[in-house]
Design an enzyme around this catalytic site. Structure first.
Site, mmCIF file in Angstrom:
data_model
loop_
_atom_site.group_PDB
_atom_site.id
_atom_site.type_symbol
_atom_site.label_atom_id
_atom_site.label_comp_id
_atom_site.label_asym_id
_atom_site.label_seq_id
_atom_site.Cartn_x
_atom_site.Cartn_y
_atom_site.Cartn_z
ATOM 1 N N HIS A 130 0.815 -1.215 0.000
ATOM 2 C CA HIS A 130 0.000 0.000 0.000
ATOM 3 C C HIS A 130 0.852 1.270 0.000
ATOM 4 C CE1 HIS A 130 0.938 0.729 4.280
ATOM 5 N NE2 HIS A 130 0.886 -0.582 4.393
ATOM 6 N N ASP A 131 0.388 2.252 -0.754
ATOM 7 C CA ASP A 131 0.942 3.612 -0.760
ATOM 8 C C ASP A 131 2.353 3.691 -1.331
ATOM 9 O OD1 ASP A 131 -1.315 4.992 0.758
ATOM 10 O OD2 ASP A 131 -0.717 3.474 2.219
ATOM 11 N N GLY A 148 5.120 -1.062 2.922
ATOM 12 C CA GLY A 148 4.300 0.105 2.605
ATOM 13 C C GLY A 148 5.091 1.395 2.492
#
Length: 282
Positions: A130-131, A148
């Site tokens: 994520h991200d 992440g």
């Protein structure tokens, strides 16, 4: 198969696949058997989804990308802070996403978007968390893993079974050797290797392939030595190197990357072991 709200002519969907209403498929898309495409997916022209692929969440896939069996794209972030708000995954054009690759949407408490650039080559069982932001022309060998919030520059190569710590930045044209643990930032053009990894010189082969002149490569080598000179604090080295190498865009790219580090951890050479010398990489 369930019909879509928007599907261009020339698109083929195997009858044993499910494409949910709301998904958008471009021209020439091919969806093989046993795939599931969720309602918020946007699939660009001429994307090939070979078979047994799951595309979840608000996921956009650029034109010409090929996705192989067991890939799972757009899954929820593996982050307990995510509260279920709307976030996205955007994958660029002409990527190759091999078997078992996973890429997750962003978190609603952070950037909110995971971005993968054009022309990426993601070999089997690689993971983009994520991200993360991944630049253009990335190569992830089998089992390479991002935690992440990582930022990966353009033309980066990550070796097999190499793991990168959350929030780490990897500069353009860096090379991360296989089976390495990358605990922090890696400078542009740097080679990192080991567990825990250290800088092992500059990626001279990659620099030559990118078209850099001999003069620029030599300037980068001198800057590397100057910046990591242990006789002075790195902040002083950076200030001096910025003046000394003002005429070299390649050296300044390394210097600017380190100046932007704030209080972040970054990899340094271990000159004592005879393997951190930029001149040793030819």
């Amino acid at each position: 198969m369930i019909g879509t709200d928007f599907m261009q002519a020339g698109t083929f969907i195997h009858p044993m696949s499910v494409v949910e209403p709301g998904a958008e498929l471009g021209q020439g898309v091919r969806v093989g058997p046993f795939c599931h495409v969720g309602p918020n997916a946007v699939i660009g022209d001429n994307v090939e989804i070979v078979s047994h692929v799951a595309i979840m969440g608000a996921t956009t896939i650029g034109a010409g990308t090929r996705i192989f069996p067991q890939a799972a794209l757009g899954g929820l972030p593996q982050n307990a802070k995510h509260k279920g708000g709307p976030t996205t995954l955007v994958i660029g054009a002409n990527c190759v996403i091999r078997e078992g690759v996973t890429m997750h949407i962003g978190t609603d408490t952070s950037r909110g978007q995971t971005i993968v650039g054009d022309n990426g080559n993601f070999l089997a069982y690689t993971h983009v968390a994520h991200d993360c932001i991944v630049g253009k022309n990335a190569t992830f060998a089998n089992g390479a893993t991002l935690a992440g919030h990582c930022e990966i520059g353009d033309n980066v190569i990550i070796g097999g079974l190499t793991a990168i710590h959350q929030f780490a930045r990897i500069g353009d044209n860096a090379f991360l050797s296989g089976c390495s643990a990358i605990p922090g930032d890696v400078i542009p053009f740097g080679i990192a290797r080991g567990n825990l990894a250290k800088l092992r010189g500059l990626n001279i082969v990659g620099m030559k392939r990118s078209g850099l002149s001999r003069a620029e490569i030599h300037a980068a080598r001198r800057a590397y030595r100057a910046v990591f000179d242990r006789a002075r604090p790195i902040a002083e080295n950076l200030a001096a190197a910025e003046i000394e190498f003002a005429a070299s865009p390649t050296a300044l790219k390394i210097i600017d990357f380190l100046k932007a580090r704030d209080k972040r951890y970054f990899l340094t050479p271990d000159f004592d072991d005879g393997d951190g010398d930029a001149d040793a990489v030819a």
